[in-house]
Design a protein around this motif. Structure first.
Motif, PDB file in Angstrom:
ATOM      1  N   CYS A   2       0.809  -1.217   0.000  1.00 48.26           N
ATOM      2  CA  CYS A   2       0.000   0.000   0.000  1.00 48.26           C
ATOM      3  C   CYS A   2       0.843   1.268   0.000  1.00 48.26           C
ATOM      4  O   CYS A   2       0.314   2.364  -0.200  1.00 48.26           O
ATOM      5  CB  CYS A   2      -0.956  -0.014   1.191  1.00 48.26           C
ATOM      6  N   SER A   3       2.146   1.118   0.197  1.00 45.82           N
ATOM      7  CA  SER A   3       3.059   2.260   0.094  1.00 45.82           C
ATOM      8  C   SER A   3       3.430   2.560  -1.356  1.00 45.82           C
ATOM      9  O   SER A   3       3.967   3.625  -1.660  1.00 45.82           O
ATOM     10  CB  SER A   3       4.350   1.991   0.890  1.00 45.82           C
ATOM     11  N   GLY A   4       3.175   1.615  -2.240  1.00 46.95           N
ATOM     12  CA  GLY A   4       3.522   1.763  -3.649  1.00 46.95           C
ATOM     13  C   GLY A   4       2.382   2.341  -4.462  1.00 46.95           C
ATOM     14  O   GLY A   4       1.471   2.990  -3.912  1.00 46.95           O
ATOM     15  N   PRO A   5       2.391   2.075  -5.770  1.00 45.87           N
ATOM     16  CA  PRO A   5       1.340   2.618  -6.642  1.00 45.87           C
ATOM     17  C   PRO A   5      -0.063   2.178  -6.202  1.00 45.87           C
ATOM     18  O   PRO A   5      -0.295   0.994  -5.949  1.00 45.87           O
ATOM     19  CB  PRO A   5       1.703   2.034  -8.011  1.00 45.87           C
ATOM     20  N   GLU A   6      -0.947   3.135  -6.125  1.00 46.05           N
ATOM     21  CA  GLU A   6      -2.294   2.857  -5.643  1.00 46.05           C
ATOM     22  C   GLU A   6      -3.030   1.869  -6.538  1.00 46.05           C
ATOM     23  O   GLU A   6      -3.733   0.970  -6.051  1.00 46.05           O
ATOM     24  CB  GLU A   6      -3.084   4.164  -5.554  1.00 46.05           C
ATOM     25  N   ASP A   7      -2.869   2.001  -7.876  1.00 46.72           N
ATOM     26  CA  ASP A   7      -3.596   1.113  -8.767  1.00 46.72           C
ATOM     27  C   ASP A   7      -3.120  -0.334  -8.629  1.00 46.72           C
ATOM     28  O   ASP A   7      -3.908  -1.278  -8.739  1.00 46.72           O
ATOM     29  CB  ASP A   7      -3.493   1.585 -10.221  1.00 46.72           C
ATOM     30  N   THR A   8      -1.823  -0.522  -8.338  1.00 46.67           N
ATOM     31  CA  THR A   8      -1.299  -1.874  -8.116  1.00 46.67           C
ATOM     32  C   THR A   8      -1.899  -2.469  -6.848  1.00 46.67           C
ATOM     33  O   THR A   8      -2.317  -3.630  -6.822  1.00 46.67           O
ATOM     34  CB  THR A   8       0.233  -1.848  -7.996  1.00 46.67           C
ATOM     35  N   ALA A   9      -1.937  -1.680  -5.791  1.00 44.55           N
ATOM     36  CA  ALA A   9      -2.508  -2.156  -4.531  1.00 44.55           C
ATOM     37  C   ALA A   9      -3.981  -2.516  -4.707  1.00 44.55           C
ATOM     38  O   ALA A   9      -4.437  -3.552  -4.201  1.00 44.55           O
ATOM     39  CB  ALA A   9      -2.344  -1.097  -3.447  1.00 44.55           C
ATOM     40  N   MET A  10      -4.718  -1.691  -5.433  1.00 45.95           N
ATOM     41  CA  MET A  10      -6.140  -1.963  -5.624  1.00 45.95           C
ATOM     42  C   MET A  10      -6.349  -3.245  -6.424  1.00 45.95           C
ATOM     43  O   MET A  10      -7.253  -4.032  -6.133  1.00 45.95           O
ATOM     44  CB  MET A  10      -6.814  -0.775  -6.314  1.00 45.95           C
ATOM     45  N   GLU A  11      -5.492  -3.478  -7.403  1.00 47.25           N
ATOM     46  CA  GLU A  11      -5.609  -4.703  -8.204  1.00 47.25           C
ATOM     47  C   GLU A  11      -5.313  -5.933  -7.357  1.00 47.25           C
ATOM     48  O   GLU A  11      -6.056  -6.922  -7.393  1.00 47.25           O
ATOM     49  CB  GLU A  11      -4.662  -4.642  -9.397  1.00 47.25           C
ATOM     50  N   VAL A  12      -4.238  -5.902  -6.584  1.00 42.97           N
ATOM     51  CA  VAL A  12      -3.866  -7.037  -5.745  1.00 42.97           C
ATOM     52  C   VAL A  12      -4.944  -7.318  -4.695  1.00 42.97           C
ATOM     53  O   VAL A  12      -5.301  -8.478  -4.433  1.00 42.97           O
ATOM     54  CB  VAL A  12      -2.513  -6.785  -5.058  1.00 42.97           C
ATOM     55  N   LEU A  13      -5.482  -6.266  -4.108  1.00 40.98           N
ATOM     56  CA  LEU A  13      -6.478  -6.423  -3.039  1.00 40.98           C
ATOM     57  C   LEU A  13      -7.881  -6.713  -3.567  1.00 40.98           C
ATOM     58  O   LEU A  13      -8.790  -6.983  -2.784  1.00 40.98           O
ATOM     59  CB  LEU A  13      -6.504  -5.159  -2.173  1.00 40.98           C
ATOM     60  N   GLY A  14      -8.058  -6.630  -4.892  1.00 40.64           N
ATOM     61  CA  GLY A  14      -9.371  -6.904  -5.479  1.00 40.64           C
ATOM     62  C   GLY A  14     -10.380  -5.818  -5.203  1.00 40.64           C
ATOM     63  O   GLY A  14     -11.579  -6.099  -5.065  1.00 40.64           O
ATOM     64  N   LEU A  15      -9.912  -4.571  -5.149  1.00 39.82           N
ATOM     65  CA  LEU A  15     -10.802  -3.448  -4.842  1.00 39.82           C
ATOM     66  C   LEU A  15     -11.410  -2.882  -6.116  1.00 39.82           C
ATOM     67  O   LEU A  15     -10.736  -2.761  -7.138  1.00 39.82           O
ATOM     68  CB  LEU A  15     -10.036  -2.349  -4.108  1.00 39.82           C
ATOM     69  N   THR A  16     -12.655  -2.505  -6.032  1.00 35.41           N
ATOM     70  CA  THR A  16     -13.333  -1.893  -7.169  1.00 35.41           C
ATOM     71  C   THR A  16     -12.989  -0.407  -7.231  1.00 35.41           C
ATOM     72  O   THR A  16     -12.560   0.185  -6.235  1.00 35.41           O
ATOM     73  CB  THR A  16     -14.851  -2.062  -7.032  1.00 35.41           C
ATOM     74  N   PRO A  17     -13.165   0.223  -8.396  1.00 35.27           N
ATOM     75  CA  PRO A  17     -12.907   1.667  -8.498  1.00 35.27           C
ATOM     76  C   PRO A  17     -13.711   2.437  -7.449  1.00 35.27           C
ATOM     77  O   PRO A  17     -14.856   2.114  -7.149  1.00 35.27           O
ATOM     78  CB  PRO A  17     -13.382   1.999  -9.923  1.00 35.27           C
TER      79      PRO A  17
ATOM     80  N   ARG B 125     -12.674   2.679  -4.310  1.00 38.65           N
ATOM     81  CA  ARG B 125     -12.368   2.157  -2.981  1.00 38.65           C
ATOM     82  C   ARG B 125     -10.927   2.422  -2.570  1.00 38.65           C
ATOM     83  O   ARG B 125     -10.320   1.672  -1.813  1.00 38.65           O
ATOM     84  CB  ARG B 125     -12.642   0.643  -2.935  1.00 38.65           C
ATOM     85  N   ALA B 126     -10.374   3.508  -3.085  1.00 39.66           N
ATOM     86  CA  ALA B 126      -9.005   3.883  -2.724  1.00 39.66           C
ATOM     87  C   ALA B 126      -8.874   4.144  -1.220  1.00 39.66           C
ATOM     88  O   ALA B 126      -7.775   4.047  -0.663  1.00 39.66           O
ATOM     89  CB  ALA B 126      -8.570   5.104  -3.522  1.00 39.66           C
ATOM     90  N   ASP B 127      -9.962   4.478  -0.555  1.00 38.64           N
ATOM     91  CA  ASP B 127      -9.919   4.690   0.886  1.00 38.64           C
ATOM     92  C   ASP B 127      -9.444   3.444   1.623  1.00 38.64           C
ATOM     93  O   ASP B 127      -8.798   3.537   2.670  1.00 38.64           O
ATOM     94  CB  ASP B 127     -11.296   5.120   1.396  1.00 38.64           C
ATOM     95  N   ALA B 128      -9.746   2.266   1.058  1.00 40.56           N
ATOM     96  CA  ALA B 128      -9.323   1.020   1.693  1.00 40.56           C
ATOM     97  C   ALA B 128      -7.809   0.851   1.643  1.00 40.56           C
ATOM     98  O   ALA B 128      -7.212   0.261   2.549  1.00 40.56           O
ATOM     99  CB  ALA B 128     -10.011  -0.166   1.032  1.00 40.56           C
ATOM    100  N   VAL B 129      -7.172   1.355   0.594  1.00 41.35           N
ATOM    101  CA  VAL B 129      -5.714   1.289   0.488  1.00 41.35           C
ATOM    102  C   VAL B 129      -5.084   2.133   1.601  1.00 41.35           C
ATOM    103  O   VAL B 129      -4.152   1.701   2.280  1.00 41.35           O
ATOM    104  CB  VAL B 129      -5.231   1.759  -0.896  1.00 41.35           C
ATOM    105  N   LYS B 130      -5.597   3.328   1.798  1.00 41.00           N
ATOM    106  CA  LYS B 130      -5.090   4.197   2.864  1.00 41.00           C
ATOM    107  C   LYS B 130      -5.311   3.546   4.230  1.00 41.00           C
ATOM    108  O   LYS B 130      -4.442   3.603   5.117  1.00 41.00           O
ATOM    109  CB  LYS B 130      -5.809   5.547   2.804  1.00 41.00           C
ATOM    110  N   ARG B 131      -6.446   2.914   4.403  1.00 41.64           N
ATOM    111  CA  ARG B 131      -6.750   2.258   5.672  1.00 41.64           C
ATOM    112  C   ARG B 131      -5.749   1.125   5.926  1.00 41.64           C
ATOM    113  O   ARG B 131      -5.257   0.946   7.047  1.00 41.64           O
ATOM    114  CB  ARG B 131      -8.182   1.740   5.630  1.00 41.64           C
ATOM    115  N   ASP B 132      -5.474   0.329   4.890  1.00 41.55           N
ATOM    116  CA  ASP B 132      -4.527  -0.770   5.048  1.00 41.55           C
ATOM    117  C   ASP B 132      -3.112  -0.258   5.314  1.00 41.55           C
ATOM    118  O   ASP B 132      -2.339  -0.897   6.035  1.00 41.55           O
ATOM    119  CB  ASP B 132      -4.532  -1.653   3.800  1.00 41.55           C
ATOM    120  N   LEU B 133      -2.772   0.871   4.735  1.00 39.94           N
ATOM    121  CA  LEU B 133      -1.446   1.451   4.968  1.00 39.94           C
ATOM    122  C   LEU B 133      -1.255   1.820   6.433  1.00 39.94           C
ATOM    123  O   LEU B 133      -0.132   1.764   6.964  1.00 39.94           O
ATOM    124  CB  LEU B 133      -1.271   2.694   4.085  1.00 39.94           C
TER     125      LEU B 133
END
Length: 263
Positions: A45-60, A62-70
């Motif tokens: 989650c420290s890296g590119p946001e789109d990569t994190a969203m793809e790995v985590l299976g997040l839909t467009p 839901r970027a807030d979930a990446v920040k939460r996981d970070l």
């Protein structure tokens, strides 16, 4: 008896407690494994946001979930009983059960988690988003990762106890009882029964299954059912008004408890 639950996709988004203390969580022997998963998630989650969203299976959106996981290592926490929401947990009502029967709930409930392995209802956790089905670099599939880490400590905890398995297939990969423990494990399957014309038909339905598994778990905890085997469990649930069946399964494999819900 142990009741094995999945987490929920829906979770509370904020807490007010201190940051997570890994050593305080259920089965503290898992602390090194938990620390490793937290580090891998933070790195992702420290890296590119789109990569994190793809790995985590997040839909467009839901970027807030990446920040939460970070922020999982430092974010405010709340009890698992309040963190997990959704259909199963709405019907289960862990907060009220904890208020009424705290010792019983703490002793009998385990919640599986892609981030923590397993947790108890009173464990203090930050909001997060990490499914057991994720392949988390560099650890790989979390189901396999946690299956290796959980086999010893959870196998010891489960020894000699009836396991009432309300997990979904994704979370069932993280712990698979073997031998005698498998025969003391019963998977709760929900069947919808309806009459079409003159024919009785049954089907498996996922949404109804979540609600019904929540109802079953609540019944067992609220009424203090302590069954030693599948037959005793089925009898107790029938006494509580549920329609259940126990089809035959092969020796050395988990049993099945069919809960029949009629239209």
């Amino acid at each position: 008896m142990l009741i094995l639950l999945p987490p929920s996709e829906g979770k509370a988004t904020s807490g007010e407690g201190p940051r997570v203390a890994l050593e305080s969580l259920t089965l503290p022997v898992l602390t090194p494994a938990r620390r490793e998963v937290v580090a891998a998630l933070t790195e992702l989650c420290s890296g590119p946001e789109d990569t994190a969203m793809e790995v985590l299976g997040l839909t467009p959106g839901r970027a807030d979930a990446v920040k939460r996981d970070l922020d999982v290592a430092s974010a405010p926490t709340l009890r698992a009983a309040e963190l997990y929401t959704g259909v199963l947990y709405d019907r289960l009502g862990l907060p009220s059960l904890l208020a009424e029967r705290p010792d019983r709930v703490r002793e009998r409930v385990l919640i599986f988690s892609g981030l923590w392995g397993v947790v108890g209802p009173t464990d203090a956790l930050p909001p997060y988003r990490l499914s057991m089905g994720v392949k988390l670099p560099p650890l790989g599939g979390l189901g396999a990762y946690w299956r290796k880490a959980l086999a010893g400590p959870l196998g010891a905890l489960a020894e000699g106890r009836l396991l009432v398995d309300c997990r979904s297939a994704t979370y069932a990969t993280a712990f698979k009882p073997k031998g005698a423990d498998a025969e003391r494990s019963v998977s709760v399957r929900v069947l919808r029964e309806r009459v079409v014309g003159a024919e009785v038909r049954r089907s498996v339905v996922s949404h109804m299954a979540k609600a019904t598994r929540g109802d079953i778990a609540r019944s067992l905890l609220a009424e203090g059912v302590e069954a030693a085997d599948v037959a005793g469990l089925a009898s107790a649930l029938r006494d509580l008004g549920h329609t259940v069946e126990t089809p035959e399964t092969a020796a050395g494999t988990p049993r099945i408890l069919d809960v029949v819900v009629r239209d």
